[in-house]
Design a protein around this motif. Structure first.
Motif, PDB file in Angstrom:
ATOM      1  N   GLU A 258       0.593  -1.326  -0.034  1.00  0.00           N
ATOM      2  CA  GLU A 258      -0.029  -0.044  -0.092  1.00  0.00           C
ATOM      3  C   GLU A 258       0.825   1.340  -0.010  1.00  0.00           C
ATOM      4  OE1 GLU A 258      -2.393  -0.411   3.231  1.00  0.00           O
ATOM      5  OE2 GLU A 258      -3.591  -2.285   2.338  1.00  0.00           O
ATOM      6  N   ILE A 259       2.028   1.375   0.682  1.00  0.00           N
ATOM      7  CA  ILE A 259       2.880   2.312   0.540  1.00  0.00           C
ATOM      8  C   ILE A 259       3.483   2.453  -0.682  1.00  0.00           C
ATOM      9  CG2 ILE A 259       5.036   3.180   1.498  1.00  0.00           C
ATOM     10  CD1 ILE A 259       4.499   2.014   4.430  1.00  0.00           C
ATOM     11  N   GLY A 260       3.944   1.592  -1.350  1.00  0.00           N
ATOM     12  CA  GLY A 260       4.333   1.549  -2.446  1.00  0.00           C
ATOM     13  C   GLY A 260       3.203   1.951  -3.562  1.00  0.00           C
ATOM     14  N   LYS A 261       2.255   1.654  -3.587  1.00  0.00           N
ATOM     15  CA  LYS A 261       0.977   2.157  -4.437  1.00  0.00           C
ATOM     16  C   LYS A 261       0.901   3.676  -4.172  1.00  0.00           C
ATOM     17  CE  LYS A 261      -1.874  -1.900  -5.041  1.00  0.00           C
ATOM     18  NZ  LYS A 261      -3.280  -2.464  -4.736  1.00  0.00           N
ATOM     19  N   THR A 262       0.845   4.300  -3.079  1.00  0.00           N
ATOM     20  CA  THR A 262       0.846   5.458  -2.855  1.00  0.00           C
ATOM     21  C   THR A 262       2.042   6.186  -3.417  1.00  0.00           C
ATOM     22  OG1 THR A 262      -0.440   5.279  -0.770  1.00  0.00           O
ATOM     23  CG2 THR A 262       0.435   7.415  -1.064  1.00  0.00           C
ATOM     24  N   CYS A 263       3.102   5.803  -3.303  1.00  0.00           N
ATOM     25  CA  CYS A 263       4.169   6.453  -3.946  1.00  0.00           C
ATOM     26  C   CYS A 263       4.139   6.226  -5.462  1.00  0.00           C
ATOM     27  CB  CYS A 263       5.610   5.671  -3.539  1.00  0.00           C
ATOM     28  SG  CYS A 263       6.023   6.019  -1.737  1.00  0.00           S
ATOM     29  N   ASP A 264       4.224   5.161  -6.146  1.00  0.00           N
ATOM     30  CA  ASP A 264       3.691   5.029  -7.442  1.00  0.00           C
ATOM     31  C   ASP A 264       2.692   6.098  -7.957  1.00  0.00           C
ATOM     32  OD1 ASP A 264       5.894   3.111  -7.883  1.00  0.00           O
ATOM     33  OD2 ASP A 264       4.077   1.395  -7.691  1.00  0.00           O
ATOM     34  N   SER A 265       1.626   6.255  -7.344  1.00  0.00           N
ATOM     35  CA  SER A 265       0.542   7.064  -7.916  1.00  0.00           C
ATOM     36  C   SER A 265       1.244   8.336  -7.701  1.00  0.00           C
ATOM     37  CB  SER A 265      -0.601   6.876  -6.962  1.00  0.00           C
ATOM     38  OG  SER A 265      -1.590   7.938  -7.272  1.00  0.00           O
ATOM     39  N   LEU A 266       1.685   8.987  -6.807  1.00  0.00           N
ATOM     40  CA  LEU A 266       2.253  10.294  -6.691  1.00  0.00           C
ATOM     41  C   LEU A 266       3.497  10.606  -7.949  1.00  0.00           C
ATOM     42  CD1 LEU A 266       2.530  10.636  -3.029  1.00  0.00           C
ATOM     43  CD2 LEU A 266       0.731  11.827  -4.562  1.00  0.00           C
ATOM     44  N   LEU A 267       4.081   9.551  -8.309  1.00  0.00           N
ATOM     45  CA  LEU A 267       5.130   9.569  -9.132  1.00  0.00           C
ATOM     46  C   LEU A 267       4.554   9.652 -10.739  1.00  0.00           C
ATOM     47  CD1 LEU A 267       7.595   6.988  -7.847  1.00  0.00           C
ATOM     48  CD2 LEU A 267       8.003   9.478  -7.948  1.00  0.00           C
ATOM     49  N   LYS A 268       3.516   8.933 -10.692  1.00  0.00           N
ATOM     50  CA  LYS A 268       2.853   8.886 -12.097  1.00  0.00           C
ATOM     51  C   LYS A 268       2.139  10.403 -12.314  1.00  0.00           C
ATOM     52  CE  LYS A 268      -0.934   6.608 -14.537  1.00  0.00           C
ATOM     53  NZ  LYS A 268      -2.286   5.706 -14.352  1.00  0.00           N
ATOM     54  N   ASP A 269       1.657  11.180 -11.117  1.00  0.00           N
ATOM     55  CA  ASP A 269       1.112  12.407 -11.498  1.00  0.00           C
ATOM     56  C   ASP A 269       2.174  13.342 -11.692  1.00  0.00           C
ATOM     57  OD1 ASP A 269      -1.516  11.556 -10.756  1.00  0.00           O
ATOM     58  OD2 ASP A 269      -1.275  12.041  -8.687  1.00  0.00           O
ATOM     59  N   ILE A 270       3.497  13.121 -11.090  1.00  0.00           N
ATOM     60  CA  ILE A 270       4.377  14.096 -11.212  1.00  0.00           C
ATOM     61  C   ILE A 270       4.715  14.005 -12.847  1.00  0.00           C
ATOM     62  CG2 ILE A 270       7.013  14.714 -10.837  1.00  0.00           C
ATOM     63  CD1 ILE A 270       6.422  13.433  -8.118  1.00  0.00           C
ATOM     64  N   GLN A 271       4.694  13.000 -13.484  1.00  0.00           N
ATOM     65  CA  GLN A 271       5.230  12.824 -14.808  1.00  0.00           C
ATOM     66  C   GLN A 271       4.096  13.115 -15.895  1.00  0.00           C
ATOM     67  OE1 GLN A 271       8.098   9.308 -15.632  1.00  0.00           O
ATOM     68  NE2 GLN A 271       7.268   8.636 -13.727  1.00  0.00           N
ATOM     69  N   ALA A 272       2.886  13.235 -14.822  1.00  0.00           N
ATOM     70  CA  ALA A 272       1.626  13.671 -15.927  1.00  0.00           C
ATOM     71  C   ALA A 272       1.909  15.276 -16.541  1.00  0.00           C
ATOM     72  CB  ALA A 272       0.439  13.274 -15.326  1.00  0.00           C
ATOM     73  N   ALA A 273       1.083  15.525 -17.647  1.00  0.00           N
ATOM     74  CA  ALA A 273       1.121  16.716 -18.081  1.00  0.00           C
ATOM     75  C   ALA A 273       0.316  17.685 -17.198  1.00  0.00           C
ATOM     76  CB  ALA A 273       0.560  16.859 -19.563  1.00  0.00           C
ATOM     77  N   ARG A 274      -0.668  17.487 -16.351  1.00  0.00           N
ATOM     78  CA  ARG A 274      -1.296  18.722 -15.458  1.00  0.00           C
ATOM     79  C   ARG A 274      -0.532  19.357 -14.862  1.00  0.00           C
ATOM     80  NH1 ARG A 274      -3.369  17.400 -10.438  1.00  0.00           N
ATOM     81  NH2 ARG A 274      -2.516  15.675  -9.453  1.00  0.00           N
TER      82      ARG A 274
END
Length: 274
Positions: A258-274
């Protein structure tokens, strides 16, 4: 340097982790894995808080066994932007990815990441101070000189943080650290989840460090604090902190994931265009 009660609390937490690490060391020795000295657990003091040096944390984990680091390398894909907050988060992310590539001893991945470091440093206006480190990374990759590459990645992150502080961009300096910590923690959780043990998972027990990041965000200027990525990271860190504080009897495998999923989600957002 004056060390605050906060530092002492974190130091106590670190010592708890070291005690667990001692048990791991004994188990590793009996299983034939390379021993490590938990008294030499790596870290550096940043604003009275011990921030583990990512490359050394990976090194400690490597000595506990033989993770397949090549499986942990991820493709870096981020949109061109002039958003310095996003660029700073990305810079930390990319440097941490460099540590993973070094652990995997993947020469081509290191070169790709070295070029990303140059691009991001250019976009941040810091290429003059970063270029020598980036070139040293590329040169050392040709020679497969992994210890030099690791040292240069560490120095690259330090150079950028120091440059930002000199430019009065303390908030962006914190963003570099947070981006690196999120990517490093995502890697660590992935490795631990694939070969779970309670002792290994204890290396994730860093509540005081997470609190430090949360407090750092709270102190940021309004434009940084309200930035989409930073606001999301603040929420994510609180979720991670709750997981850490709730792991009174140690982390479970699901808790690590679950900690990994939270980190992955945040990292994905950082790389996103928004």
């Amino acid at each position: 340097m004056n060390r605050s009660p906060f530092y002492s609390l974190f130091a106590a937490t670190a010592l708890t982790a070291l005690a667990s690490a001692s048990n791991v060391s004994a188990q590793a020795a009996s299983s034939g894995a390379q021993e490590f000295d938990p008294r030499a657990f790596p870290g550096q003091v940043v604003e009275d808080v011990v921030v583990p040096v990512p490359s050394e944390v990976f090194s400690v984990l490597d000595k506990l066994g033989e993770p397949n680091w090549r499986q942990e390398i991820r493709t870096i894909d981020f949109q061109k932007t002039a958003d310095r907050t996003k660029l700073s988060l990305m810079f930390g992310l990319v440097v941490a990815e460099g540590f993973v590539a070094v652990q995997a001893e993947d020469k081509e991945a290191v070169k790709d990441i070295g070029r990303e470091v140059i691009d991001l440093a250019t976009a941040l206006g810091l290429i003059k101070s970063v270029r020598p480190h980036a070139q040293a990374i590329l040169d050392a990759a040709d020679k497969s000189d992994w210890s030099s590459i690791r040292r240069e990645f560490d120095q690259t992150q330090k150079t950028v943080r120091d440059s930002m502080i000199q430019m009065k961009d303390n908030d962006l300096s914190q963003c570099v650290s947070m981006g690196g910590w999120l990517r490093g923690t995502a890697s660590v959780t992935s490795v631990i989840a694939k070969s779970f043990s309670a002792d290994r998972a204890e290396l994730l027990n860093q509540p005081m460090l997470v609190e430090h990041f949360i407090n750092s965000i709270n102190k940021m200027s309004k434009d940084k604090k309200d930035h989409n990525n930073v606001a999301d990271i603040s929420k994510g860190l609180k979720t991670i902190l709750a997981k850490m504080e709730g792991a009174v009897d140690g982390f479970t495998k699901d808790g690590v994931r679950e900690i990994g999923k939270t980190c992955d989600s945040l990292l994905k957002d950082i790389q996103a265009a928004r």
